[in-house]
Scaffold this motif. Sequence first.
Motif, PDB file in Angstrom:
ATOM      1  N   ASP A 168       0.829  -1.207   0.000  1.00  0.00           N
ATOM      2  CA  ASP A 168       0.000   0.000   0.000  1.00  0.00           C
ATOM      3  C   ASP A 168       0.862   1.254   0.000  1.00  0.00           C
ATOM      4  O   ASP A 168       0.525   2.254  -0.646  1.00  0.00           O
ATOM      5  N   ARG A 169       1.961   1.194   0.745  1.00  0.00           N
ATOM      6  CA  ARG A 169       2.818   2.379   0.889  1.00  0.00           C
ATOM      7  C   ARG A 169       3.782   2.551  -0.277  1.00  0.00           C
ATOM      8  O   ARG A 169       4.461   3.582  -0.384  1.00  0.00           O
ATOM      9  N   GLY A 170       3.868   1.550  -1.142  1.00  0.00           N
ATOM     10  CA  GLY A 170       4.817   1.625  -2.246  1.00  0.00           C
ATOM     11  C   GLY A 170       6.256   1.477  -1.813  1.00  0.00           C
ATOM     12  O   GLY A 170       7.163   2.048  -2.416  1.00  0.00           O
ATOM     13  N   THR A 171       6.475   0.702  -0.744  1.00  0.00           N
ATOM     14  CA  THR A 171       7.829   0.510  -0.218  1.00  0.00           C
ATOM     15  C   THR A 171       8.277  -0.936  -0.413  1.00  0.00           C
ATOM     16  O   THR A 171       8.834  -1.559   0.492  1.00  0.00           O
ATOM     17  N   LEU A 172       8.014  -1.477  -1.580  1.00  0.00           N
ATOM     18  CA  LEU A 172       8.370  -2.864  -1.878  1.00  0.00           C
ATOM     19  C   LEU A 172       9.869  -3.009  -2.116  1.00  0.00           C
ATOM     20  O   LEU A 172      10.508  -2.125  -2.693  1.00  0.00           O
ATOM     21  N   SER A 173      10.406  -4.134  -1.697  1.00  0.00           N
ATOM     22  CA  SER A 173      11.786  -4.478  -2.031  1.00  0.00           C
ATOM     23  C   SER A 173      11.867  -4.774  -3.526  1.00  0.00           C
ATOM     24  O   SER A 173      10.844  -5.033  -4.180  1.00  0.00           O
TER      25      SER A 173
ATOM     26  N   ALA B  59       4.787  -8.072 -10.353  1.00  0.00           N
ATOM     27  CA  ALA B  59       4.596  -8.308 -11.788  1.00  0.00           C
ATOM     28  C   ALA B  59       4.163  -9.754 -12.040  1.00  0.00           C
ATOM     29  O   ALA B  59       3.294 -10.023 -12.886  1.00  0.00           O
ATOM     30  N   VAL B  60       4.765 -10.690 -11.304  1.00  0.00           N
ATOM     31  CA  VAL B  60       4.359 -12.090 -11.419  1.00  0.00           C
ATOM     32  C   VAL B  60       2.907 -12.248 -10.996  1.00  0.00           C
ATOM     33  O   VAL B  60       2.112 -12.935 -11.658  1.00  0.00           O
TER      34      VAL B  60
ATOM     35  N   ASP C 101       8.322 -20.904 -12.453  1.00  0.00           N
ATOM     36  CA  ASP C 101       9.588 -21.531 -12.091  1.00  0.00           C
ATOM     37  C   ASP C 101       9.956 -21.118 -10.669  1.00  0.00           C
ATOM     38  O   ASP C 101       9.271 -20.319 -10.030  1.00  0.00           O
ATOM     39  N   ALA C 102      11.038 -21.658 -10.148  1.00  0.00           N
ATOM     40  CA  ALA C 102      11.431 -21.414  -8.757  1.00  0.00           C
ATOM     41  C   ALA C 102      11.707 -19.945  -8.500  1.00  0.00           C
ATOM     42  O   ALA C 102      11.346 -19.412  -7.439  1.00  0.00           O
ATOM     43  N   ALA C 103      12.322 -19.270  -9.462  1.00  0.00           N
ATOM     44  CA  ALA C 103      12.657 -17.855  -9.270  1.00  0.00           C
ATOM     45  C   ALA C 103      11.392 -17.010  -9.170  1.00  0.00           C
ATOM     46  O   ALA C 103      11.275 -16.130  -8.295  1.00  0.00           O
ATOM     47  N   ASP C 104      10.425 -17.256 -10.049  1.00  0.00           N
ATOM     48  CA  ASP C 104       9.180 -16.494  -9.999  1.00  0.00           C
ATOM     49  C   ASP C 104       8.376 -16.824  -8.749  1.00  0.00           C
ATOM     50  O   ASP C 104       7.693 -15.956  -8.185  1.00  0.00           O
ATOM     51  N   THR C 105       8.449 -18.064  -8.310  1.00  0.00           N
ATOM     52  CA  THR C 105       7.766 -18.426  -7.065  1.00  0.00           C
ATOM     53  C   THR C 105       8.349 -17.649  -5.895  1.00  0.00           C
ATOM     54  O   THR C 105       7.608 -17.142  -5.038  1.00  0.00           O
ATOM     55  N   ASN C 106       9.663 -17.524  -5.841  1.00  0.00           N
ATOM     56  CA  ASN C 106      10.300 -16.755  -4.770  1.00  0.00           C
ATOM     57  C   ASN C 106       9.913 -15.279  -4.857  1.00  0.00           C
ATOM     58  O   ASN C 106       9.685 -14.630  -3.826  1.00  0.00           O
TER      59      ASN C 106
ATOM     60  N   LEU D  28       7.133 -14.087  -6.123  1.00  0.00           N
ATOM     61  CA  LEU D  28       5.734 -13.999  -5.714  1.00  0.00           C
ATOM     62  C   LEU D  28       5.602 -14.084  -4.206  1.00  0.00           C
ATOM     63  O   LEU D  28       4.824 -13.349  -3.591  1.00  0.00           O
ATOM     64  N   LEU D  29       6.362 -14.967  -3.578  1.00  0.00           N
ATOM     65  CA  LEU D  29       6.347 -15.063  -2.121  1.00  0.00           C
ATOM     66  C   LEU D  29       6.764 -13.740  -1.480  1.00  0.00           C
ATOM     67  O   LEU D  29       6.179 -13.321  -0.471  1.00  0.00           O
ATOM     68  N   ALA D  30       7.752 -13.088  -2.039  1.00  0.00           N
ATOM     69  CA  ALA D  30       8.194 -11.800  -1.496  1.00  0.00           C
ATOM     70  C   ALA D  30       7.067 -10.773  -1.570  1.00  0.00           C
ATOM     71  O   ALA D  30       6.854  -9.987  -0.637  1.00  0.00           O
ATOM     72  N   TYR D  31       6.332 -10.778  -2.681  1.00  0.00           N
ATOM     73  CA  TYR D  31       5.208  -9.836  -2.811  1.00  0.00           C
ATOM     74  C   TYR D  31       4.091 -10.177  -1.829  1.00  0.00           C
ATOM     75  O   TYR D  31       3.537  -9.285  -1.164  1.00  0.00           O
ATOM     76  N   LEU D  32       3.758 -11.443  -1.702  1.00  0.00           N
ATOM     77  CA  LEU D  32       2.688 -11.828  -0.775  1.00  0.00           C
ATOM     78  C   LEU D  32       3.058 -11.482   0.665  1.00  0.00           C
ATOM     79  O   LEU D  32       2.192 -11.086   1.456  1.00  0.00           O
ATOM     80  N   ASN D  33       4.317 -11.612   1.017  1.00  0.00           N
ATOM     81  CA  ASN D  33       4.751 -11.207   2.350  1.00  0.00           C
ATOM     82  C   ASN D  33       4.612  -9.697   2.550  1.00  0.00           C
ATOM     83  O   ASN D  33       4.434  -9.226   3.679  1.00  0.00           O
ATOM     84  N   ALA D  34       4.704  -8.945   1.465  1.00  0.00           N
ATOM     85  CA  ALA D  34       4.561  -7.491   1.543  1.00  0.00           C
ATOM     86  C   ALA D  34       3.112  -7.056   1.690  1.00  0.00           C
ATOM     87  O   ALA D  34       2.834  -5.858   1.791  1.00  0.00           O
ATOM     88  N   LEU D  35       2.185  -8.017   1.747  1.00  0.00           N
ATOM     89  CA  LEU D  35       0.780  -7.702   1.992  1.00  0.00           C
ATOM     90  C   LEU D  35       0.432  -7.810   3.474  1.00  0.00           C
ATOM     91  O   LEU D  35      -0.747  -7.771   3.851  1.00  0.00           O
ATOM     92  N   THR D  36       1.450  -7.940   4.327  1.00  0.00           N
ATOM     93  CA  THR D  36       1.244  -8.017   5.773  1.00  0.00           C
ATOM     94  C   THR D  36       1.214  -6.617   6.373  1.00  0.00           C
ATOM     95  O   THR D  36       2.124  -5.818   6.160  1.00  0.00           O
ATOM     96  N   ASP D  37       0.173  -6.346   7.123  1.00  0.00           N
ATOM     97  CA  ASP D  37      -0.033  -5.053   7.786  1.00  0.00           C
ATOM     98  C   ASP D  37       0.289  -5.231   9.268  1.00  0.00           C
ATOM     99  O   ASP D  37      -0.557  -5.668  10.055  1.00  0.00           O
ATOM    100  N   ARG D  38       1.525  -4.909   9.650  1.00  0.00           N
ATOM    101  CA  ARG D  38       1.924  -5.103  11.050  1.00  0.00           C
ATOM    102  C   ARG D  38       1.090  -4.251  12.001  1.00  0.00           C
ATOM    103  O   ARG D  38       0.764  -4.677  13.116  1.00  0.00           O
ATOM    104  N   GLY D  39       0.734  -3.060  11.553  1.00  0.00           N
ATOM    105  CA  GLY D  39      -0.093  -2.210  12.406  1.00  0.00           C
ATOM    106  C   GLY D  39      -1.447  -2.830  12.699  1.00  0.00           C
ATOM    107  O   GLY D  39      -1.996  -2.662  13.791  1.00  0.00           O
ATOM    108  N   PHE D  40      -1.985  -3.577  11.749  1.00  0.00           N
ATOM    109  CA  PHE D  40      -3.279  -4.220  11.926  1.00  0.00           C
ATOM    110  C   PHE D  40      -3.198  -5.341  12.955  1.00  0.00           C
ATOM    111  O   PHE D  40      -4.026  -5.423  13.871  1.00  0.00           O
ATOM    112  N   ILE D  41      -2.194  -6.186  12.820  1.00  0.00           N
ATOM    113  CA  ILE D  41      -2.127  -7.338  13.727  1.00  0.00           C
ATOM    114  C   ILE D  41      -1.570  -6.971  15.099  1.00  0.00           C
ATOM    115  O   ILE D  41      -1.569  -7.810  15.999  1.00  0.00           O
ATOM    116  N   GLU D  42      -1.138  -5.718  15.254  1.00  0.00           N
ATOM    117  CA  GLU D  42      -0.658  -5.252  16.559  1.00  0.00           C
ATOM    118  C   GLU D  42      -1.478  -4.075  17.098  1.00  0.00           C
ATOM    119  O   GLU D  42      -1.139  -3.518  18.144  1.00  0.00           O
ATOM    120  N   ASN D  43      -2.541  -3.711  16.424  1.00  0.00           N
ATOM    121  CA  ASN D  43      -3.347  -2.553  16.814  1.00  0.00           C
ATOM    122  C   ASN D  43      -4.045  -2.814  18.148  1.00  0.00           C
ATOM    123  O   ASN D  43      -4.885  -3.716  18.251  1.00  0.00           O
TER     124      ASN D  43
END
Length: 320
Positions: free
Chosen positions: A191-196, A204-205, A285-290, A292-307
């Motif tokens: 959401d913040r546009g601070t993706l690795s 993109a994947v 392939d394995a590279a795209d899976t990795n 995609l995993l990085a992007y899915l991890n970036a959908l975690t809202d720490r403020g939400f689960i600690e609010n």
Amino acid sequence: MIGRAALALSALILTASIAAPWRWSQPAGVAAPTVPADNPMSAAKVALGRQLFYDADLSIDGTMSCASCHEQKHAFADGNPTRPGVHGDAGRRNVPGLANVAWLPVLTAADPRVTTLEAQAMIPISGLTPVEMGMHGSEQEIPRRLSRDTCYRRQFRAAFPDRRGRIDMTSVAMALASFERSLMSFDTPADRGTLSPEARAGKAVFSRACASCHSGINFTDGHFHVILPVNMTDRGLAEATGRAEDEGRFRTPPLRNVAVTGPWFHDGSARTLRDAIVRHPIALDAADTNRLLAYLNALTDRGFIENPAFAYPDDPCGRQ
């Protein structure tokens, strides 16, 4: 007379405060969710719903609350494949997270007839397939228990002045639904546009391989699809529609906070997020899976689960 006037003025101010429209704080470009006309949001109602959400007195034997299965650290999912009920009945489906549930067009994994959170709240409380909180046939025990509590009587009066503070299952469901509608999550790295760099590549994947079903602000199209082999012990959408073509169809799950809501799939059979990806009918392939995993991890809202506003109340009506 002065005392009565002051008391009347205080009551008027309190009523006006309770009746004031709820202030949604969603980001720009996101419309406020639809709220039933007969259950408008209020701070008092949300506070009561939060209290009830964590109260095990809503179960037959006082051992299970809504929060027993919907844990904040898991974005209000469970962390187990399924969860047994109060009598030991095996759980049937994986517990879904509740982030942004107010915006979701479909509220259960396989029943499109459940269209409001007020109706959904009664399923775990008094449902039979499976038995969860075990109150079927004993629903009136809940108002009886709550009515004995001075704190609850005060909270119901504040939350439902239009119902004269009535403590019944209608008010309980309305309060629970109001709290759940307050569970907003829109502050992730994505959401913040601070993706690795890897997560940006993963986005993109995702756009290429996943977004046709995982679309919109909560990454779900709200439709029902077959991903896993059909298991006739849980027929999915077909149980609601009776149509053979709906066998094994389940709602596209939303993906906000997906990395902390596992295990995954409607039956909790994917123990890792990687396994969940691999079991989809997409070729990566394995590279795209990795990536995609990085992007899915970036959908975690720490403020939400600690609010703290969503956590167990600091003063739970004097209860332990």
